[in-house]
Motif scaffolding. Structure first.
Motif: not given
Lengths: 438, 438
Positions: A320, A125-126, A9-12, A15, A129-131, A122
């Motif tokens: 990105v 993605e978050t 859930l560390l996800t937008d 997605e 990118l976060s890491i 897909v």
């Protein structure tokens, strides 16, 4: 203290709604390539530093939609039942290539290349990118500080100025870029980063006077400890320290005032007491510029906090994660077509990329090469992509020490301008090499 | 996905070495008061925002040295056996007061007051600072963005630009300051923050053309969804959207270009198609200034990412945690004496403090009052410290909604200058009220 928590859930939110729509439209299983890159380096950076690779591989293995996770998504009506069903067996099964951790990067470098179905790529993605955005931003700042310190040991001590988990990641990154130690105990436990620390002003203030405090610390931690000498009067504190510990005192720490002037004064005082081996450590809102300005001062080590964990003016790397290629039409076996958004001010280049560094005969880097085809590299082109995940299996795990050594080599390979603290152009240009149309 | 992990090692090494030395010297059990405060507000902030309180209370309950934690400290030789023994039964047993979450603060406001033995208070330094420094920095930026949006809904979508756990905390903070929703699914699960999102450019690029992508999204998510219309040509995309969804389309999103100009053009187009209820949402590197500049544009909502999660130029709140009072001598029943470091450039005031806000007859704040004694507050002085932990028991837990309402009231109470986006003085001055010597 377990690392087994799901990262799913560390996800937008979007997605998963895209996944739902793609499952419905039938496009979810189309083969795709996603790439992570920086459109440009931040203004004050002459090179980027890849960091977060190891953490990403760990987090990817824990990217599973377990029952509590699925229950939340159902209760919050994020996606429909067929999507939940699909997520319940999610496991990334594709391939991931990337620049190895500690490597330098430049504008357009494909630092992560993720290949798999749209659906499985897909949703990462978050997390990716976060890491990478956090860790690369810290790494770029940390690496400059290590350059500025020019061999003097660096202590990372910024935990208190950033999110408590970002602090652990920052300590790990600082170690990769060449810091000697960190104050962060969890970074010690989780990643084996060497930790260090002795005392704060509160310890001196707790005791009835400074002498009592120093005695207490020396008794408990031995003469090799570092005494903090600026709670009241520095000169008097150093004299007291010499009286109590003698020349075998490990170090003194200065945390306020004009550090250059104080360090010279303290060095003289220590030498007069025969404490020529006692080191002087300075802390107090240092950044790469302050460190460089202290080059001529008799300083034996720097502690860096705020400016490190906040990326010294650039707290995010602005990486990105873009879809760059996908299968054409509905035939999953067709060759992938390059795709790219056509919008103002946000250029991106379609198609899968391969990165290499062009070196000269002396091993010095001259250019970052980004190919839009798989090249046959020449003798003086060093390939930059390494396999991280193959068919869903992690293959790119390595020790923190390996990343640390790589970073040291990667910076040494760059032209001298890379180590300049002033703003300026990237140390080497990026050349986009396109397949000649035949 | 459990929150049961020990937080005990989110701590700087020196806190445990100080503990070891204080246990040895006998000073460890001296009653003390530690306070958290900001020496000053960041240059661009007219008020600070207290955030992190709920997270700190959660983390404090998990601050336990369990066996794996103690094993690490022993293996890494961080502290000696008597210290490990003491830590093994650690449980904070003192009292903590603080400004309630969502409250505003100013230079010198005692936003956290921790009372207990030196040993039990000193080890909380890093945990408390990490949580508050991050969350307060984000909150101060977020609150200004909400002011700038002037009632239009705000979407938090910065997860990808910060550490993956900082992202969850940032989403929580944004909600407290008045954001409507977040993209972060974990913030939804963990804290009940409403989440939202629909699609990215990759979804459009995945399909053979934009029409296919829009059809797929509308089929899966319904006409109430938000279509992203700037992958290729905005005007054509809006026309396609109108053809497919008609006036019941929920919203369109613009993520590039001159947002003000595009929004006007799109509004006209939507209205021509009778889609007067279809909203226009804008995203793309917005900060409080860009939001304010769009006040006259026909925009119905703002999505904010990078600038929110990086604190819009101020990524840390620079809060410090200082010993301000301790028992005198070795009698633990003696009254506590104020203590403070005497160093250049880092002023701090000894003694425990009490905070209150002075209001005028209309309820408007005029000053921040910081007493160095427990005052009898007048009718127009609003007390700011609330009990958070009493005798080791958490008593200050509240809902996120309560903090959100408090923040809205606290900002409304400040003079108009608080909502100015320009740099300037704090909205109200801090007055340090000292007990008259009799």
């Amino acid at each position: 203290m377990t690392e087994s928590r799901s990262t799913a859930l560390l996800t937008d939110h979007y997605e998963l709604t895209m996944l739902q729509a793609a499952l419905r439209s039938g496009a979810a299983e189309r083969p795709t390539v996603f790439e992570m890159f920086a459109r440009r380096l931040p203004e004050s950076r002459r090179y980027g530093v890849v960091a977060g690779t190891g953490r990403f591989l760990d987090a990817l293995e824990r990217f599973r939609f377990d029952t509590p996770t699925l229950d939340h998504l159902a209760d919050a009506k994020v996606v429909d039942d067929p999507t939940l069903e699909w997520l319940s067996s999610y496991r990334f099964s594709g391939d991931i290539w990337g620049y190895a951790e500690g490597e330098c990067y430049f504008a357009g470098s494909p630092i992560l290349v993720v290949e798999g179905s749209f659906a499985e790529c897909v949703v990462l993605e978050t997390l990716a990118l976060s890491i990478y955005n956090h860790d690369c931003a810290i790494a770029a700042a940390a690496s400059r500080m290590v350059s500025a310190a020019n061999g003097r040991p660096m202590i990372e001590m910024g935990s208190r100025r950033t999110h408590e988990e970002a602090a652990v990641a920052a300590a790990r990154v600082a170690y990769i870029t060449g810091f000697a130690t960190s104050s962060n105990l969890e970074a010690g436990r989780r990643y084996g980063v060497p930790t260090a620390g002795t005392s704060a002003h509160s310890f001196t203030l707790l005791h009835d006077n400074e002498r009592h405090a120093f005695e207490a610390q020396l008794t408990a931690l031995g003469a090799g400890t570092t005494l903090l000498v600026d709670t009241y009067d520095v000169v008097r504190a150093v004299r007291t320290a010499m009286e109590l510990a003698g020349p075998s005192l490990g170090a003194v720490r200065l945390d306020s005032g004009d550090l250059g002037v104080l360090a010279s004064e303290v060095r003289k005082l220590l030498d007069e007491h025969g404490a020529t081996e006692t080191r002087i450590v300075v802390t107090s809102d240092l950044d790469e510029h302050a460190i460089q300005a202290l080059a001529v001062a008799p300083v034996d080590g720097y502690g860096v906090g705020t400016s490190l964990v906040t990326g010294s003016g650039t707290p995010t790397a602005s990486l990105v994660y873009k879809l760059v290629a996908r299968a054409q039409g509905d035939d999953p076996t067709s060759p992938l077509s390059p795709v790219a958004k056509r919008s103002v001010g946000k250029p991106s280049r379609g198609g899968r990329k391969w990165g290499a560094r062009r070196l000269d005969e002396h091993g010095q880097a001259g250019a970052e090469l980004v190919y839009d085809y798989e090249p046959e590299l020449g003798r003086l082109e060093r390939p930059l992509l390494v396999p991280l995940v193959a068919g869903g299996e992690t293959v790119g795990r390595e020790t923190l020490g390996a990343a640390r050594e790589r970073h040291s080599r990667a910076v040494a390979e760059l032209p001298m301008t890379a180590r300049q603290m002033s703003r300026g152009e990237p140390a080497i240009p990026t050349l986009f090499e396109q397949r000649a149309l035949t």
